[in-house]
Design a protein around this motif. Structure first.
Motif, short mmCIF file in Angstrom:
data_model
loop_
_atom_site.label_atom_id
_atom_site.label_comp_id
_atom_site.label_asym_id
_atom_site.label_seq_id
_atom_site.Cartn_x
_atom_site.Cartn_y
_atom_site.Cartn_z
N GLY A 61 0.83 -1.19 0.00
CA GLY A 61 0.00 0.00 0.00
C GLY A 61 0.86 1.23 0.00
O GLY A 61 2.07 1.16 -0.27
N PRO A 62 0.28 2.40 0.29
CA PRO A 62 1.03 3.66 0.25
C PRO A 62 2.00 3.82 1.42
O PRO A 62 2.02 4.84 2.09
CB PRO A 62 -0.07 4.72 0.30
CG PRO A 62 -1.35 4.02 0.09
CD PRO A 62 -1.14 2.62 0.54
N SER A 84 -3.64 -1.48 -2.65
CA SER A 84 -3.33 -1.41 -1.22
C SER A 84 -4.04 -2.53 -0.49
O SER A 84 -5.16 -2.92 -0.85
CB SER A 84 -3.76 -0.06 -0.65
OG SER A 84 -3.55 -0.01 0.75
N GLN A 85 -3.42 -3.02 0.58
CA GLN A 85 -4.06 -4.05 1.39
C GLN A 85 -5.19 -3.48 2.25
O GLN A 85 -5.98 -4.23 2.81
CB GLN A 85 -3.05 -4.74 2.29
CG GLN A 85 -2.46 -3.85 3.38
CD GLN A 85 -1.54 -4.60 4.32
OE1 GLN A 85 -1.42 -5.83 4.23
NE2 GLN A 85 -0.89 -3.90 5.23
N THR A 133 -12.09 -4.39 -3.19
CA THR A 133 -12.12 -5.65 -3.91
C THR A 133 -11.60 -6.76 -3.02
O THR A 133 -10.98 -6.51 -1.98
CB THR A 133 -11.27 -5.55 -5.20
OG1 THR A 133 -11.39 -6.75 -5.97
CG2 THR A 133 -9.81 -5.29 -4.88
N ARG A 134 -11.85 -7.99 -3.40
CA ARG A 134 -11.44 -9.15 -2.61
C ARG A 134 -10.14 -9.74 -3.14
O ARG A 134 -9.84 -9.68 -4.34
CB ARG A 134 -12.52 -10.22 -2.66
CG ARG A 134 -13.81 -9.84 -1.95
CD ARG A 134 -13.68 -9.99 -0.45
NE ARG A 134 -14.98 -9.92 0.22
CZ ARG A 134 -15.16 -10.10 1.51
NH1 ARG A 134 -14.13 -10.34 2.29
NH2 ARG A 134 -16.37 -10.03 2.05
N ALA A 135 -9.40 -10.36 -2.25
CA ALA A 135 -8.15 -10.99 -2.64
C ALA A 135 -8.38 -12.19 -3.55
O ALA A 135 -7.53 -12.53 -4.37
CB ALA A 135 -7.38 -11.44 -1.39
N ASN A 136 -9.55 -12.83 -3.42
CA ASN A 136 -9.82 -14.03 -4.19
C ASN A 136 -11.29 -14.10 -4.54
O ASN A 136 -12.09 -14.73 -3.85
CB ASN A 136 -9.40 -15.28 -3.42
CG ASN A 136 -9.42 -16.54 -4.28
OD1 ASN A 136 -9.35 -16.45 -5.50
ND2 ASN A 136 -9.51 -17.69 -3.66
N HIS A 152 -9.27 -5.66 -0.12
CA HIS A 152 -8.20 -4.76 -0.51
C HIS A 152 -8.80 -3.51 -1.15
O HIS A 152 -9.99 -3.46 -1.43
CB HIS A 152 -7.24 -5.46 -1.48
CG HIS A 152 -6.52 -6.62 -0.86
ND1 HIS A 152 -6.03 -7.66 -1.61
CD2 HIS A 152 -6.22 -6.90 0.43
CE1 HIS A 152 -5.44 -8.54 -0.80
NE2 HIS A 152 -5.55 -8.09 0.44
N VAL A 153 -7.96 -2.51 -1.36
CA VAL A 153 -8.41 -1.24 -1.92
C VAL A 153 -7.58 -0.91 -3.17
O VAL A 153 -6.37 -1.12 -3.20
CB VAL A 153 -8.27 -0.10 -0.89
CG1 VAL A 153 -8.57 1.25 -1.54
CG2 VAL A 153 -9.18 -0.33 0.30
N ILE A 154 -8.27 -0.42 -4.18
CA ILE A 154 -7.61 0.08 -5.39
C ILE A 154 -8.08 1.51 -5.62
O ILE A 154 -9.28 1.77 -5.67
CB ILE A 154 -7.92 -0.79 -6.63
CG1 ILE A 154 -7.38 -2.21 -6.43
CG2 ILE A 154 -7.34 -0.17 -7.89
CD1 ILE A 154 -7.88 -3.20 -7.46
N TRP A 155 -7.12 2.41 -5.74
CA TRP A 155 -7.46 3.78 -6.13
C TRP A 155 -7.26 3.94 -7.62
O TRP A 155 -6.18 3.65 -8.14
CB TRP A 155 -6.57 4.79 -5.40
CG TRP A 155 -6.88 4.89 -3.93
CD1 TRP A 155 -7.90 5.60 -3.33
CD2 TRP A 155 -6.16 4.28 -2.85
NE1 TRP A 155 -7.85 5.46 -1.97
CE2 TRP A 155 -6.80 4.65 -1.65
CE3 TRP A 155 -5.04 3.46 -2.80
CZ2 TRP A 155 -6.34 4.24 -0.42
CZ3 TRP A 155 -4.59 3.03 -1.56
CH2 TRP A 155 -5.22 3.42 -0.39
N ILE A 156 -8.29 4.37 -8.31
CA ILE A 156 -8.21 4.71 -9.72
C ILE A 156 -8.26 6.22 -9.82
O ILE A 156 -9.29 6.84 -9.58
CB ILE A 156 -9.35 4.07 -10.52
CG1 ILE A 156 -9.37 2.55 -10.35
CG2 ILE A 156 -9.25 4.45 -12.00
CD1 ILE A 156 -8.16 1.85 -10.93
#
Length: 223
Positions: free
Chosen positions: A147-148, A182-183, A205-208, A215-219
């Protein structure tokens, strides 16, 4: 139960810690101390990183993508599946051993994607590439740490600073995308993205698939 076997180890770029590649049957794990950085059974959120990014640049001619971090190749393979034959993907990996593992013990996991003519792997700091290439990339994807925050390599902290985000912004083509994995959430980082001039979408989003850790994704897109 099949025991874990350590296949290899490598020092982190600052020499202060050790990455370990382990295998149990067909399963692989990359560890940093007692912290598991990635596991070959858990690829969902890294794949989402690529898919969400590629959705934002669909229709562009000869798109250029920069991926920071090779890992187990999940992000790379997903990007290849989303992009056409005219795309170019550069992967920046700071630890040479990770590239060697991809071509050696984890070759079956990578399934030949490193030999795809659209792919170029550079053993380099993604931050250096960003700072040297202005308005060069349609999308820049960060999957270099948990992550950051520079857990693997403290030098990665600079990527997520105000100056680092400014450099990433300058490296993007008009309408380009910066995507960061990021976790977990980080409100301070989301705020810095907006202050750097990005329009930010935070995706959980999920790991699987529908299971596993969140988890987190920044767009982050250029207005």
């Amino acid at each position: 139960m099949i025991p874990w076997v350590q296949l290899d180890s490598a020092k982190t770029p600052d020499g202060g810690q050790e990455l370990r590649l382990k295998q149990r049957g067909a399963e692989f794990s990359i560890m940093l101390g007692t912290n598991e950085l990635m596991n070959s059974r858990l690829s969902g959120s890294e794949e989402a990183l690529a898919k969400l990014s590629c959705e934002r640049i669909v229709g562009r001619s000869q798109p250029k993508i920069l991926i920071g971090g090779l890992g187990m190749g999940f992000t790379l393979r997903a990007a290849l599946a989303e992009l056409g034959a005219d795309a170019g993907i550069t992967v920046a990996e700071l630890v040479p051993a990770v590239v060697a593992w991809a071509r050696g013990p984890m070759a079956a996991l990578f399934d030949g994607c490193l030999d795809d003519p659209r792919v170029s792997v550079r053993e380099a700091d993604v931050g250096h590439i960003i700072r040297s290439d202005k308005a060069a990339w349609d999308a820049v994807l960060f999957d270099v740490d948990n992550g950051p925050e520079g857990i693997v390599y403290k030098g990665n902290d600079a990527l997520y600073s105000a100056a680092g985000l400014g450099a990433a912004r300058a490296a993007l083509k008009p309408g380009g995308v910066l995507a960061v994995w990021s976790q977990g959430p980080d409100s301070g980082f989301a705020r810095r993205l907006k202050q750097a001039g990005f329009v930010v979408d935070e995706v959980k989003t999920r790991a699987n698939g529908k299971r596993g850790a969140r988890h987190v994704i920044w767009i982050a897109t250029l207005a």
